[in-house]
Design an enzyme around this catalytic site. Structure first.
Site, PDB file in Angstrom:
ATOM      1  N   ARG A 174       0.819  -1.215   0.000  1.00 40.87           N
ATOM      2  CA  ARG A 174       0.000   0.000   0.000  1.00 40.87           C
ATOM      3  C   ARG A 174       0.852   1.264   0.000  1.00 40.87           C
ATOM      4  NH1 ARG A 174      -5.239  -2.071   3.540  1.00 40.87           N
ATOM      5  NH2 ARG A 174      -6.422  -2.542   1.666  1.00 40.87           N
ATOM      6  N   LYS A 192     -16.082 -13.984   7.206  1.00 46.40           N
ATOM      7  CA  LYS A 192     -17.492 -13.958   7.618  1.00 46.40           C
ATOM      8  C   LYS A 192     -18.472 -13.648   6.499  1.00 46.40           C
ATOM      9  CE  LYS A 192     -16.457 -12.346  12.261  1.00 46.40           C
ATOM     10  NZ  LYS A 192     -16.487 -11.137  13.115  1.00 46.40           N
ATOM     11  N   GLY A 221      -7.221  -6.928   0.934  1.00 44.72           N
ATOM     12  CA  GLY A 221      -5.948  -6.898   1.649  1.00 44.72           C
ATOM     13  C   GLY A 221      -5.378  -8.298   1.870  1.00 44.72           C
ATOM     14  N   GLY A 274     -13.039  -3.839   0.394  1.00 42.85           N
ATOM     15  CA  GLY A 274     -14.425  -3.382   0.403  1.00 42.85           C
ATOM     16  C   GLY A 274     -14.782  -2.569  -0.830  1.00 42.85           C
TER      17      GLY A 274
HETATM   18  P1  ADP Z   1      -9.823  -9.775   2.241  1.00 47.34           P
HETATM   19  O1  ADP Z   1      -8.968  -8.963   3.193  1.00 47.34           O
HETATM   20  O2  ADP Z   1      -8.999 -10.268   1.080  1.00 47.34           O
HETATM   21  O3  ADP Z   1     -11.076  -9.076   1.831  1.00 47.34           O
HETATM   22  P2  ADP Z   1     -11.072 -11.175   4.413  1.00 47.34           P
HETATM   23  O4  ADP Z   1     -10.528 -10.163   5.368  1.00 47.34           O
HETATM   24  O5  ADP Z   1     -12.517 -11.191   4.166  1.00 47.34           O
HETATM   25  O6  ADP Z   1     -10.269 -11.093   3.023  1.00 47.34           O
HETATM   26  O7  ADP Z   1     -10.716 -12.630   4.946  1.00 47.34           O
HETATM   27  C1  ADP Z   1      -9.417 -13.040   5.264  1.00 47.34           C
HETATM   28  C2  ADP Z   1      -9.382 -13.803   6.554  1.00 47.34           C
HETATM   29  O8  ADP Z   1     -10.259 -14.925   6.532  1.00 47.34           O
HETATM   30  C3  ADP Z   1      -7.993 -14.351   6.803  1.00 47.34           C
HETATM   31  O9  ADP Z   1      -7.497 -13.785   8.000  1.00 47.34           O
HETATM   32  C4  ADP Z   1      -8.206 -15.847   6.942  1.00 47.34           C
HETATM   33  O10 ADP Z   1      -7.421 -16.448   7.948  1.00 47.34           O
HETATM   34  C5  ADP Z   1      -9.660 -15.915   7.317  1.00 47.34           C
HETATM   35  N1  ADP Z   1     -10.198 -17.257   7.050  1.00 47.34           N
HETATM   36  C6  ADP Z   1     -10.367 -17.849   5.860  1.00 47.34           C
HETATM   37  N2  ADP Z   1     -10.841 -19.094   6.015  1.00 47.34           N
HETATM   38  C7  ADP Z   1     -10.982 -19.300   7.358  1.00 47.34           C
HETATM   39  C8  ADP Z   1     -11.445 -20.383   8.159  1.00 47.34           C
HETATM   40  N3  ADP Z   1     -11.854 -21.526   7.599  1.00 47.34           N
HETATM   41  N4  ADP Z   1     -11.452 -20.218   9.501  1.00 47.34           N
HETATM   42  C9  ADP Z   1     -11.040 -19.058  10.052  1.00 47.34           C
HETATM   43  N5  ADP Z   1     -10.605 -17.996   9.353  1.00 47.34           N
HETATM   44  C10 ADP Z   1     -10.578 -18.111   8.017  1.00 47.34           C
END
Ligand code: ADP
Ligand code: MG
Length: 384
Positions: A37, A185, A342, A365
């Site tokens: 970034r 989530k 991210g 987002g």
């Molecule tokens: P991004 O930042 O790319 O938008 P998110 O922040 O939505 O992605 O999600 C990333 C997080 O989701 C990571 O920290 C990863 O560890 C977590 N994650 C993915 N699968 C699982 C799982 N099965 N259990 C717990 N955490 C998970």
């Protein structure tokens, strides 16, 4: 997209207020673990300095809740900026330097409310506003869109690059279009999922959010991260996918462990057989094969969110394998691949393929809201 661009403004002798995204990940020791970034902002900062402008940088860091929090000060970035820009960088109210990094915008209660008085107080510090934080552009915050009420606004080079690339790949995407949405989530990505099922041919749901869908289908998820309150939402999304003819891909098998840590003892389980003391930390090998088959059918891939807890080996396996396969199809010219987020960027870098995707956006987002077709306040101010 028709944008007001940096190249169209003479900034010689002027003060440019530049909104950047310096929300970098740090480890417990406070070291920056990924500089993407900060590096993304450098072309704009160098261009402004070369054109004779003085620069004041606006950025947020974390969620300090509208009041100062020393742990979330941006001061840690000053030495990095000095090194990268090769000149002194001032901080906060210490003026004097030609480049000054202002303190965390979210220390101000009015920032996230889009407060006009706060926006004006920042605008009073400069002559032009340069928006260079695409990743924050979905928020109508004072430092993102508010300042543009008081100063002429232009897209910085990073903003321009993001909008131009995403537009080229996705305005008229090659069909079939497939998305992978993973991450932690469902609750944070419901809007996106609901929209995507009406627009896409194939939607893969992975990561922690898939667990809520598994619950909805009556499968046990043990002590996995899941949101029982969102089971109805998951059901609604599955019904909407069926109605819209969007093929939904959910885990067929999963990798489970009893502990949430790297190198925890793990096993592959089918989705019916997760034990009460186990948690799902990654997609299983059959699921990855299935996802790769779908990638072969698709011509455009949009990816946000890792398929597993990729920060902990070996639970990065499915994300890394799927990412490498997407990169391979992209190299062969068979797939246009665009990824954002991210953690997604970090996962692609871990897989060594961030350079091999058609485009990788640093935004999470904002990238998804852009996908949803929502107007982004921080982009609307830049349209001609
Ligand atoms: P991004 O930042 O790319 O938008 P998110 O922040 O939505 O992605 O999600 C990333 C997080 O989701 C990571 O920290 C990863 O560890 C977590 N994650 C993915 N699968 C699982 C799982 N099965 N259990 C717990 N955490 C998970
Ligand atoms: Mg994230």
């Amino acid at each position: 997209m028709s944008l007001k661009r940096l190249e169209s403004v003479n900034v010689d002798g002027k003060t440019a207020l530049v909104r950047v995204d310096f929300n970098v990940p740090r480890n417990e020791a406070g070291d920056i673990t990924d500089m993407t970034r900060v590096e993304a902002a450098l072309p704009t900062l160098r261009a402004l300095r070369e054109a004779g402008a003085t620069v004041k940088l606006l950025a947020h860091y974390g969620r300090p809740d509208g009041k100062p929090d020393p742990a979330l000060s941006l001061r840690f970035l000053v030495p990095h900026l000095q090194r990268l820009l090769g000149e002194p960088v001032g901080f906060g109210s210490d003026d004097g330097a030609a480049v000054v990094l202002l303190e965390n915008t979210r220390f101000e209660a009015g920032e996230t409310k889009g407060d006009t008085a706060l926006a004006k107080s920042w605008a009073d510090m400069g002559d032009v506003f340069i928006a260079d934080a695409f990743s924050a552009s979905h928020r109508a915050h004072a430092s993102v869109s508010g300042i543009a009420d008081y100063l002429p606004a232009y897209a910085g080079l990073s903003m321009e690059r993001e909008l131009d690339h995403i537009g080229r790949a996705l305005d008229n995407p090659k069909q079939p279009v497939m998305a992978i949405v993973g991450g932690a989530k469902v609750s944070t990505k419901i809007g996106v999922l609901e929209h995507l099922v009406t627009k896409l041919d194939i939607l893969v749901i992975g990561g922690g959010m898939a667990n809520t869908f598994l619950l909805a289908m009556g499968h046990p998820v043990g002590k996995s991260l899941a949101e029982p309150d969102f089971v109805d939402t998951a059901n609604r999304i599955m019904a909407a996918a069926t109605r819209a003819g969007c093929e939904l891909v959910l885990p067929l098998d999963v990798v489970v462990a009893k502990d949430f840590r790297a190198h925890a003892e793990s096993r592959v389980s089918d989705v019916e057989s997760v034990a009460a003391d186990e948690m799902i930390l990654d997609a299983g090998p059959a699921t990855v094969d299935h996802i790769m088959d779908k990638m072969e059918r698709a011509r455009t891939l949009i990816w946000n969110g890792p398929l597993g807890a990729f920060e902990m080996t070996p639970f990065d396996t499915s994300t890394v394998e799927a990412a490498k396969y997407a990169a391979k199809l992209t190299a062969k010219g068979e797939l246009v691949s665009v990824a954002g987020g991210g953690d997604t960027v970090a996962a692609l870098s871990l897989a060594g393929v961030a350079e091999d995707f058609t485009f990788v956006s640093t935004a999470g987002g904002a990238f998804l809201e852009w996908m949803e077709g929502k107007p982004l306040p921080g982009v609307e101010i830049l349209k001609t």
